[in-house]
Design a protein around this motif. Structure first.
Motif, PDB file in Angstrom:
ATOM      1  N   TYR A  71       0.925  -1.207  -0.044  1.00 28.53           N
ATOM      2  CA  TYR A  71       0.117   0.014   0.254  1.00 28.53           C
ATOM      3  C   TYR A  71       0.839   1.090  -0.056  1.00 28.53           C
ATOM      4  CZ  TYR A  71      -4.033  -3.226   1.276  1.00 28.53           C
ATOM      5  OH  TYR A  71      -4.913  -3.990   1.216  1.00 28.53           O
ATOM      6  N   LEU A  72       2.002   1.302   0.552  1.00 23.36           N
ATOM      7  CA  LEU A  72       2.867   2.306   0.793  1.00 23.36           C
ATOM      8  C   LEU A  72       3.419   2.652  -0.695  1.00 23.36           C
ATOM      9  CD1 LEU A  72       4.348   4.412   2.510  1.00 23.36           C
ATOM     10  CD2 LEU A  72       6.107   2.729   2.923  1.00 23.36           C
ATOM     11  N   GLN A  73       3.881   1.639  -1.096  1.00 20.28           N
ATOM     12  CA  GLN A  73       4.479   1.717  -2.613  1.00 20.28           C
ATOM     13  C   GLN A  73       3.579   2.243  -3.494  1.00 20.28           C
ATOM     14  OE1 GLN A  73       7.451   2.005  -2.005  1.00 20.28           O
ATOM     15  NE2 GLN A  73       8.467   0.354  -3.251  1.00 20.28           N
ATOM     16  N   THR A  74       2.128   1.745  -3.295  1.00 19.03           N
ATOM     17  CA  THR A  74       1.021   2.100  -4.221  1.00 19.03           C
ATOM     18  C   THR A  74       0.684   3.742  -4.215  1.00 19.03           C
ATOM     19  OG1 THR A  74       0.115   0.069  -4.492  1.00 19.03           O
ATOM     20  CG2 THR A  74      -1.324   1.838  -4.925  1.00 19.03           C
ATOM     21  N   THR A  75       0.768   3.955  -2.894  1.00 19.35           N
ATOM     22  CA  THR A  75       0.739   5.447  -2.543  1.00 19.35           C
ATOM     23  C   THR A  75       1.575   6.498  -3.268  1.00 19.35           C
ATOM     24  OG1 THR A  75      -0.470   4.962  -0.390  1.00 19.35           O
ATOM     25  CG2 THR A  75       0.397   7.279  -0.742  1.00 19.35           C
ATOM     26  N   PHE A  76       2.987   5.884  -3.118  1.00 17.75           N
ATOM     27  CA  PHE A  76       4.009   6.528  -3.867  1.00 17.75           C
ATOM     28  C   PHE A  76       3.791   6.691  -5.433  1.00 17.75           C
ATOM     29  CE2 PHE A  76       8.216   6.055  -6.084  1.00 17.75           C
ATOM     30  CZ  PHE A  76       8.710   7.414  -5.717  1.00 17.75           C
ATOM     31  N   ALA A  77       3.394   5.688  -5.851  1.00 15.68           N
ATOM     32  CA  ALA A  77       3.021   5.621  -7.312  1.00 15.68           C
ATOM     33  C   ALA A  77       2.018   6.368  -8.002  1.00 15.68           C
ATOM     34  CB  ALA A  77       2.913   4.010  -7.902  1.00 15.68           C
ATOM     35  N   ILE A  78       0.926   6.565  -7.039  1.00 18.26           N
ATOM     36  CA  ILE A  78      -0.336   7.196  -7.421  1.00 18.26           C
ATOM     37  C   ILE A  78       0.016   8.768  -7.449  1.00 18.26           C
ATOM     38  CG2 ILE A  78      -2.692   7.864  -6.644  1.00 18.26           C
ATOM     39  CD1 ILE A  78      -2.929   4.888  -5.993  1.00 18.26           C
ATOM     40  N   VAL A  79       0.933   8.825  -6.387  1.00 20.35           N
ATOM     41  CA  VAL A  79       1.082  10.453  -6.237  1.00 20.35           C
ATOM     42  C   VAL A  79       2.099  10.881  -7.388  1.00 20.35           C
ATOM     43  CG1 VAL A  79       2.540  12.150  -4.764  1.00 20.35           C
ATOM     44  CG2 VAL A  79       0.955  10.831  -3.798  1.00 20.35           C
ATOM     45  N   GLN A  80       3.016   9.964  -7.715  1.00 18.67           N
ATOM     46  CA  GLN A  80       3.804  10.321  -8.986  1.00 18.67           C
ATOM     47  C   GLN A  80       2.970  10.360 -10.444  1.00 18.67           C
ATOM     48  OE1 GLN A  80       7.769   8.120  -9.199  1.00 18.67           O
ATOM     49  NE2 GLN A  80       8.298  10.336  -8.480  1.00 18.67           N
ATOM     50  N   GLY A 104       5.515  -3.967 -18.760  1.00 24.13           N
ATOM     51  CA  GLY A 104       5.780  -3.251 -17.628  1.00 24.13           C
ATOM     52  C   GLY A 104       5.258  -3.787 -16.277  1.00 24.13           C
ATOM     53  N   ILE A 105       4.102  -4.359 -16.302  1.00 23.43           N
ATOM     54  CA  ILE A 105       3.653  -4.596 -14.982  1.00 23.43           C
ATOM     55  C   ILE A 105       3.889  -5.658 -14.375  1.00 23.43           C
ATOM     56  CG2 ILE A 105       1.423  -5.780 -14.245  1.00 23.43           C
ATOM     57  CD1 ILE A 105      -0.257  -4.187 -16.040  1.00 23.43           C
ATOM     58  N   PRO A 106       4.637  -6.856 -15.097  1.00 27.65           N
ATOM     59  CA  PRO A 106       5.300  -7.754 -14.364  1.00 27.65           C
ATOM     60  C   PRO A 106       6.554  -7.300 -13.514  1.00 27.65           C
ATOM     61  CG  PRO A 106       4.671  -8.739 -16.597  1.00 27.65           C
ATOM     62  CD  PRO A 106       4.404  -7.294 -16.289  1.00 27.65           C
ATOM     63  N   ILE A 107       7.282  -6.491 -14.336  1.00 34.65           N
ATOM     64  CA  ILE A 107       8.597  -6.196 -13.775  1.00 34.65           C
ATOM     65  C   ILE A 107       8.255  -5.094 -12.417  1.00 34.65           C
ATOM     66  CG2 ILE A 107       9.172  -4.061 -15.231  1.00 34.65           C
ATOM     67  CD1 ILE A 107      11.709  -6.573 -13.617  1.00 34.65           C
ATOM     68  N   GLY A 108       7.203  -4.307 -12.673  1.00 31.89           N
ATOM     69  CA  GLY A 108       6.790  -3.452 -11.622  1.00 31.89           C
ATOM     70  C   GLY A 108       6.423  -4.356 -10.270  1.00 31.89           C
ATOM     71  N   ILE A 109       5.673  -5.523 -10.524  1.00 31.15           N
ATOM     72  CA  ILE A 109       5.496  -6.075  -9.319  1.00 31.15           C
ATOM     73  C   ILE A 109       6.616  -6.860  -8.850  1.00 31.15           C
ATOM     74  CG2 ILE A 109       4.390  -8.428  -8.871  1.00 31.15           C
ATOM     75  CD1 ILE A 109       2.285  -7.979 -10.842  1.00 31.15           C
ATOM     76  N   PHE A 110       7.527  -7.177  -9.591  1.00 29.32           N
ATOM     77  CA  PHE A 110       8.997  -7.797  -9.116  1.00 29.32           C
ATOM     78  C   PHE A 110       9.599  -6.796  -8.506  1.00 29.32           C
ATOM     79  CE2 PHE A 110      13.456  -9.096 -10.319  1.00 29.32           C
ATOM     80  CZ  PHE A 110      13.501  -9.942  -8.999  1.00 29.32           C
ATOM     81  N   GLN A 111       9.743  -5.565  -8.963  1.00 28.52           N
ATOM     82  CA  GLN A 111      10.700  -4.447  -8.347  1.00 28.52           C
ATOM     83  C   GLN A 111      10.115  -4.078  -7.101  1.00 28.52           C
ATOM     84  OE1 GLN A 111      10.808  -1.695 -11.545  1.00 28.52           O
ATOM     85  NE2 GLN A 111      13.043  -2.303 -12.020  1.00 28.52           N
ATOM     86  N   SER A 112       8.815  -3.848  -7.035  1.00 28.34           N
ATOM     87  CA  SER A 112       8.194  -3.427  -5.845  1.00 28.34           C
ATOM     88  C   SER A 112       8.203  -4.071  -4.800  1.00 28.34           C
ATOM     89  CB  SER A 112       6.736  -3.152  -5.959  1.00 28.34           C
ATOM     90  OG  SER A 112       5.839  -4.097  -6.355  1.00 28.34           O
ATOM     91  N   ARG A 146       3.338   1.232 -11.107  1.00 29.53           N
ATOM     92  CA  ARG A 146       3.713   1.338  -9.769  1.00 29.53           C
ATOM     93  C   ARG A 146       2.652   1.380  -8.926  1.00 29.53           C
ATOM     94  NH1 ARG A 146       8.283   4.651 -11.613  1.00 29.53           N
ATOM     95  NH2 ARG A 146       7.225   6.100 -10.333  1.00 29.53           N
ATOM     96  N   SER A 147       1.527   2.033  -9.427  1.00 22.33           N
ATOM     97  CA  SER A 147       0.508   2.084  -8.592  1.00 22.33           C
ATOM     98  C   SER A 147      -0.250   0.770  -8.143  1.00 22.33           C
ATOM     99  CB  SER A 147      -0.446   3.114  -8.906  1.00 22.33           C
ATOM    100  OG  SER A 147      -0.933   2.864 -10.287  1.00 22.33           O
ATOM    101  N   VAL A 148      -0.132  -0.240  -9.240  1.00 18.13           N
ATOM    102  CA  VAL A 148      -0.954  -1.275  -9.330  1.00 18.13           C
ATOM    103  C   VAL A 148      -0.107  -2.478  -8.752  1.00 18.13           C
ATOM    104  CG1 VAL A 148      -2.143  -3.164 -10.794  1.00 18.13           C
ATOM    105  CG2 VAL A 148      -2.524  -0.715 -11.271  1.00 18.13           C
ATOM    106  N   SER A 149       1.374  -2.448  -9.302  1.00 15.16           N
ATOM    107  CA  SER A 149       2.104  -3.254  -8.716  1.00 15.16           C
ATOM    108  C   SER A 149       2.276  -3.840  -7.427  1.00 15.16           C
ATOM    109  CB  SER A 149       3.279  -3.263  -9.419  1.00 15.16           C
ATOM    110  OG  SER A 149       3.353  -3.182 -11.208  1.00 15.16           O
ATOM    111  N   PRO A 150       2.527  -2.876  -6.491  1.00  9.35           N
ATOM    112  CA  PRO A 150       2.669  -3.121  -5.196  1.00  9.35           C
ATOM    113  C   PRO A 150       1.624  -3.916  -4.460  1.00  9.35           C
ATOM    114  CG  PRO A 150       3.551  -0.946  -5.362  1.00  9.35           C
ATOM    115  CD  PRO A 150       2.578  -1.582  -6.586  1.00  9.35           C
ATOM    116  N   THR A 151       0.582  -3.521  -4.627  1.00 10.98           N
ATOM    117  CA  THR A 151      -0.759  -4.162  -3.925  1.00 10.98           C
ATOM    118  C   THR A 151      -0.988  -5.698  -4.568  1.00 10.98           C
ATOM    119  OG1 THR A 151      -1.756  -2.099  -3.615  1.00 10.98           O
ATOM    120  CG2 THR A 151      -3.169  -3.979  -3.478  1.00 10.98           C
TER     121      THR A 151
END
Length: 451
Positions: free
Chosen positions: A104-113, A285-293, A411-416
């Motif tokens: 959720y913290l990472q998602t917050t960061f991504a949504i703000v960006q 990008g979605i798979p690597i976003g999940i992996f990175q997050s 990044r907004s979708v990936s962490p969650t």
């Protein structure tokens, strides 16, 4: 003619063996008749972009001073960002945050960006490189400063809010795009990634060591101080405007343009080539976003790595990315077309994700990361360069903003999603998802770009 419309970037075709020639832009499908004297006069008025700025001679090569300073800024930005990023998961663990809340913290960061990326791009187009880069580093300093004072979870979430304009890499790309010639753009973007890669190598090492020997808050304070130093460098050495005079004159003619012009962003997004490129970036990008997050969490929970060893792995990834983007991309672009590189990079990603699904230890992880970084680096540089060719020079910042917004959306979708996948299906599910999505995109690319 048909071959020109299958390429992913808009280019100008010129027949100069006559006193008169016709030129066209494939994005506007308009034709213009010119005399060679008119072209020479226009060339002199627009002047080669690099000649507008002071140059230095280093190791027998002429280097544009503004580009050199931009590389230094991107190195410092990446160093500070990865110092803070390396410390953050250990700080959240100390505060009792589980993987889902960390997501959720990472998602917050991504949504703000995501909200700030396109606005930052328009801001740079209208107010210039100095203002844009200053805004980015002030945002970074505020964000990292709040992390350094975070002794509770709410303050951690609050620290994400100033990052709405934390887009220094986007600002660097805007400056390089303005300054270098169009034909050298992909190579220049790749070289800028060398500086980011160096920072990605140094940052995790510093962050891991300071977190281990001092604490997480000290690491964030160090990143805050480095960002404030960058603000000073920007004011001293980055010119107020980096766009050519002809581009600035066009902007003056439409001086009523607003940073918050949603219609302008929608117009850029409606460009079929830009939309296609952004869709490809999203799909891969979605798979690597999940992996990175989730990588820091995986390193702690699955592979039981301490902060310093996690920093070593991030440094390894940074070195690979630096080599591929800085040197491999330039070599590939000079020998192969952008379409071919895009298809090749997607196939590499599919194979890398398939291997990632079977990783069970650190040596296997290091092997899997190698083709993953190659595929991602080639894809990102080519797509970024191609996107800047789909718009006029006056709007490159806004298009780069949409490009970065795509990253933020991922990044907004990936962490969650990543937190839920890790909790319910385990680490191998990351590789499986990446293989399925990258394979699908590869099939679409081979069909769409078959010519």
């Amino acid at each position: 003619m048909s071959a020109q419309y299958t390429t992913i970037s808009s280019r100008r075709s010129v027949h100069e063996d006559q006193d008169e020639f016709y030129s066209y832009r494939s994005d506007s499908v308009t034709y213009e008749k010119h005399s060679m004297s008119e072209v020479k006069m226009k060339s002199q008025s627009d002047a080669p972009k690099m000649s507008q700025y002071r140059t230095l001679s280093l190791f027998g090569r002429t280097i544009n001073f503004v580009v050199l300073v931009t590389h230094i800024l991107i190195f410092l930005y990446a160093t500070c960002f990865w110092i803070q990023t390396g410390a953050l998961p250990y700080l959240t663990k100390k505060l009792g945050v589980d993987p889902v809340v960390y997501g959720y913290l990472q998602t917050t960061f991504a949504i703000v960006q995501l909200a700030g990326g396109p606005l930052f791009g328009r801001f740079g187009d209208l107010f210039g490189g100095r203002a844009a880069m200053s805004l980015a580093f002030v945002s970074a300093a505020l964000s990292y400063g709040l992390v350094s004072m975070a002794y509770s979870v709410p303050v951690l979430f609050l620290s994400r809010l100033p990052s709405v304009f934390l887009h220094a890499m986007q600002g660097g790309l805007m400056i390089v795009t303005d300054v270098v010639d169009s034909k050298d753009r992909a190579s220049a973007i790749g070289k800028l990634s060398i500086s980011y890669g160096l920072g990605m190598v140094i940052g995790p090492l510093i962050g891991g060591l300071t977190t281990k020997h001092v604490n997480e808050q000290f690491s964030a304070s160090l990143a805050c101080g480095g960002s404030l130093l960058c603000v000073l460098i920007v004011f001293l050495f980055i010119p107020k405007q980096t766009k050519r005079e002809s581009v600035l004159q066009k902007q003056d003619e439409r001086s009523g343009a607003s940073v918050f012009s949603v219609s302008k962003l929608l117009t850029l997004l409606s460009n079929p080539k830009a939309f296609f490129l952004l869709s490809v970036k999203m799909g891969t990008g979605i798979p690597i976003g999940i992996f990175q997050s989730m990588f820091a969490v995986v390193a702690m929970e699955t592979f039981k790595l301490p902060a310093d060893q996690n920093g070593y792995i991030m440094a390894y990834i940074g070195i690979l990315g630096m080599i591929v983007q800085g040197f491999g991309t330039s070599l590939m672009v000079s020998r192969f077309g952008e379409n071919s590189i895009l298809k090749l990079s997607t196939c590499i990603l599919a194979a890398a994700y398939l291997f990632l699904a079977f990783v069970t230890n650190i040596p296997m992880l290091l092997v899997a990361v190698f083709p993953l970084v190659i595929g991602l680096s080639l894809k990102n540089v080519v797509i970024t360069s191609a996107l800047t060719h789909t718009v006029s020079d006056a709007d490159t910042g806004a298009m780069l903003g949409l490009n970065m917004a795509t990253n933020s959306l991922i990044r907004s979708v990936s962490p969650t999603v990543g937190g839920l996948m890790l909790k319910n299906y385990g680490f191998p599910s990351f590789g499986t998802l990446g293989f399925v999505m990258s394979s699908t995109v590869a099939v679409i690319l081979f069909f769409k770009l078959k010519n």
